[in-house]
Enzyme design. Structure first.
Site, PDB file in Angstrom:
ATOM      1  N   LYS A   1      -7.360  15.236  -5.862  1.00 52.63           N
ATOM      2  CA  LYS A   1      -6.064  15.739  -5.419  1.00 52.63           C
ATOM      3  C   LYS A   1      -6.144  17.188  -4.954  1.00 52.63           C
ATOM      4  CE  LYS A   1      -3.389  12.628  -8.365  1.00 52.63           C
ATOM      5  NZ  LYS A   1      -2.402  12.514  -9.474  1.00 52.63           N
TER       6      LYS A   1
ATOM      7  N   LYS B   1      -6.409   1.475  -3.757  1.00 52.22           N
ATOM      8  CA  LYS B   1      -5.290   0.989  -4.550  1.00 52.22           C
ATOM      9  C   LYS B   1      -3.972   1.107  -3.797  1.00 52.22           C
ATOM     10  CE  LYS B   1      -4.483   1.983  -8.767  1.00 52.22           C
ATOM     11  NZ  LYS B   1      -4.244   2.711 -10.029  1.00 52.22           N
TER      12      LYS B   1
ATOM     13  N   LYS C   1       2.089   4.763  -4.348  1.00 58.08           N
ATOM     14  CA  LYS C   1       3.379   5.312  -3.913  1.00 58.08           C
ATOM     15  C   LYS C   1       3.204   6.527  -3.023  1.00 58.08           C
ATOM     16  CE  LYS C   1       4.696   5.769  -8.173  1.00 58.08           C
ATOM     17  NZ  LYS C   1       5.491   6.150  -9.360  1.00 58.08           N
TER      18      LYS C   1
END
Length: 446
Positions: free
Chosen positions: A223, A310, A313
């Site tokens: 991230k 994956k 969201k």
């Protein structure tokens, strides 16, 4: 009364292989009875002896001696009879009932359920991967575990977020929990920021966690590369917040996927470090070391646009996921446009066809079939025939949940009452943990 009880015991045991030993014990008991009677009789006359061997509600010396000796004698006699293998006719599980005492009923055994904790971030809408990979398992587990489910809004702000949407998305997430089958009568549901102990324990644990442990966290590195120079201290530190979430409730089990086992191991290491530094000899341990409750294989749902990533969201394209609130037309459109290949036939076993495996796994999960059954049904189908079949199954499976979700969102009073009850129950446990941590760290408690 005592003499009669012991005579009955000896008579019942008479004739056993060790009868002479029982006679010796019986004689010792008779001497104890005589001594107790002398002690009680020698008391001052103006102190009244009450029934049961007490004076003004207090146990007399002779009676106290008698009770202690009688219990030891009874235990010895039972031990002798059981070790000799002889049948005495005496129930050795029974306890000798003395004057002034009543035989208490054995306490009822209650099954202690293990505590499980799970949470989801309120960033964007919950999608099919959240449901099949986590929430559906929670619904099943709440029957077997003491379950706490919460919306981790403090984690949501470690990345840039829209403050106008945070509260609304948090409430919608709770409503989807309830619509999916989480029962507030069986489980506790709350929002993370409603329990202030989460932030407090995070700071306490920050002060004992080495930075090197956090620098090795894989998800932070991934991230941080996307954030560049804008990466926040909160993003670096969020694994400690996650550890605090778990340790606050003394959770024994935490449902995790393969990509989250590193965070759970960090929580275990932090708990062990605290216990060793501040409460080494305290039992039970101040902070429980949690264990992983791994989800079943095959429940990991991948992106509709990339079968090797994956479903997420945070993905920019909404076409990469099936949101739990998508209507029928949207679901059909997303499935029709999802990435596939040109190979003939459908199979789970080809590693070079991740999209094929992903779509078949979704169909398997929502129809509750085995891989073998799905392959028999769909193995010879083309994508043109399989995609409508998958879309219809998804719509049928999600429709009851979506109807229930719409009802809950119309009843804000019910939603708020569920959150209030859940936060109160969670706070009670969390505050006890924080108080214990502060006590052993040396804080002056209020």
């Amino acid at each position: 009364e005592l003499t009669n009880q012991h005579n009955n015991l000896v008579q019942a045991a008479d004739g056993s292989a060790r009868g002479f030993e029982l006679i010796f014990v019986e004689r010792m008991m008779q001497r104890t009875i005589a001594r107790a009677a002398f002690l009680n009789a020698s008391a001052p006359v103006n102190v009244g002896v009450q029934p049961g061997g007490t004076r003004n509600g207090r146990v007399c010396n002779g009676t106290r001696l008698l009770r202690r000796s009688a219990k030891k004698t009874h235990a010895k006699m039972c031990s002798m009879s059981s070790s000799s293998g002889a049948s005495t006719g005496v129930d050795t599980a029974d306890t000798l009932v003395l004057p002034g005492e009543e035989k208490a009923a054995p306490p009822a055994k209650t099954e202690q359920r293990k505590r499980v904790l799970s949470g989801v971030q309120p960033t964007g809408s919950l999608h099919l991967g959240n449901y099949l990979g986590a929430i559906r398992n929670w619904v099943v587990n709440q029957e077997n575990y003491e379950s706490y489910f919460f919306v981790v809004d403090l984690h949501a702000i470690t990345l840039p977020h829209n403050p106008k949407e945070l509260a609304d998305v948090s409430l919608k997430t709770v409503a989807l929990y309830l619509a999916a089958g989480i029962d507030p009568k069986k489980s506790r549901i709350f929002i993370q920021s409603h329990v202030r102990a989460h932030a407090e324990l995070t700071w306490l644990l920050n002060c004992i966690t080495p930075m090197g442990w956090l620098e090795r966290m894989i998800q932070f590195k991934e991230k941080a590369r996307k954030q560049g120079e804008n990466v926040s201290v909160g993003l670096f530190d969020y694994p400690v917040l996650m550890a605090a979430d778990i340790l606050l409730y003394q959770a024994e089990l935490v449902p995790v996927g393969e990509d989250q086992t590193q965070h759970l191991e960090l929580a275990r290491n932090i708990a062990r470090r605290f216990n060793d530094q501040f409460a080494k000899r305290v039992r039970p341990r101040v902070l429980r070391e949690p264990r992983a409750l791994l989800v079943e294989s095959g429940a990991r749902v991948m992106s509709l646009e990339d079968g090797s990533s994956k479903m997420s969201k945070s993905a920019e394209s909404d076409m990469s996921r099936i949101n739990l609130t998508d209507d029928a037309a949207t679901i059909r459109r997303k499935i029709k446009r999802c990435k596939t290949d040109s190979a003939v036939g459908l199979t789970f076993d080809d590693p070079d066809r991740p999209e094929c495996r992903n779509l078949l796994s979704i169909y398997q999960a929502i129809t509750d079939q085995t891989q073998e059954a799905v392959e028999r049904e769909c193995g010879d189908l083309t994508w043109g025939r399989f995609k409508p079949l998958l879309a219809d199954a998804l719509i049928e499976h999600l429709e009851p949940m979506q109807s229930r979700y719409a009802e809950i969102m119309q009843d804000q009073a019910y939603l708020e009452s569920v959150l209030k009850d859940g936060a109160c129950a969670a706070t009670e446990i969390a505050e006890r943990t924080v108080t214990d941590v502060k006590k052993y760290m040396g804080f002056a408690l209020p």
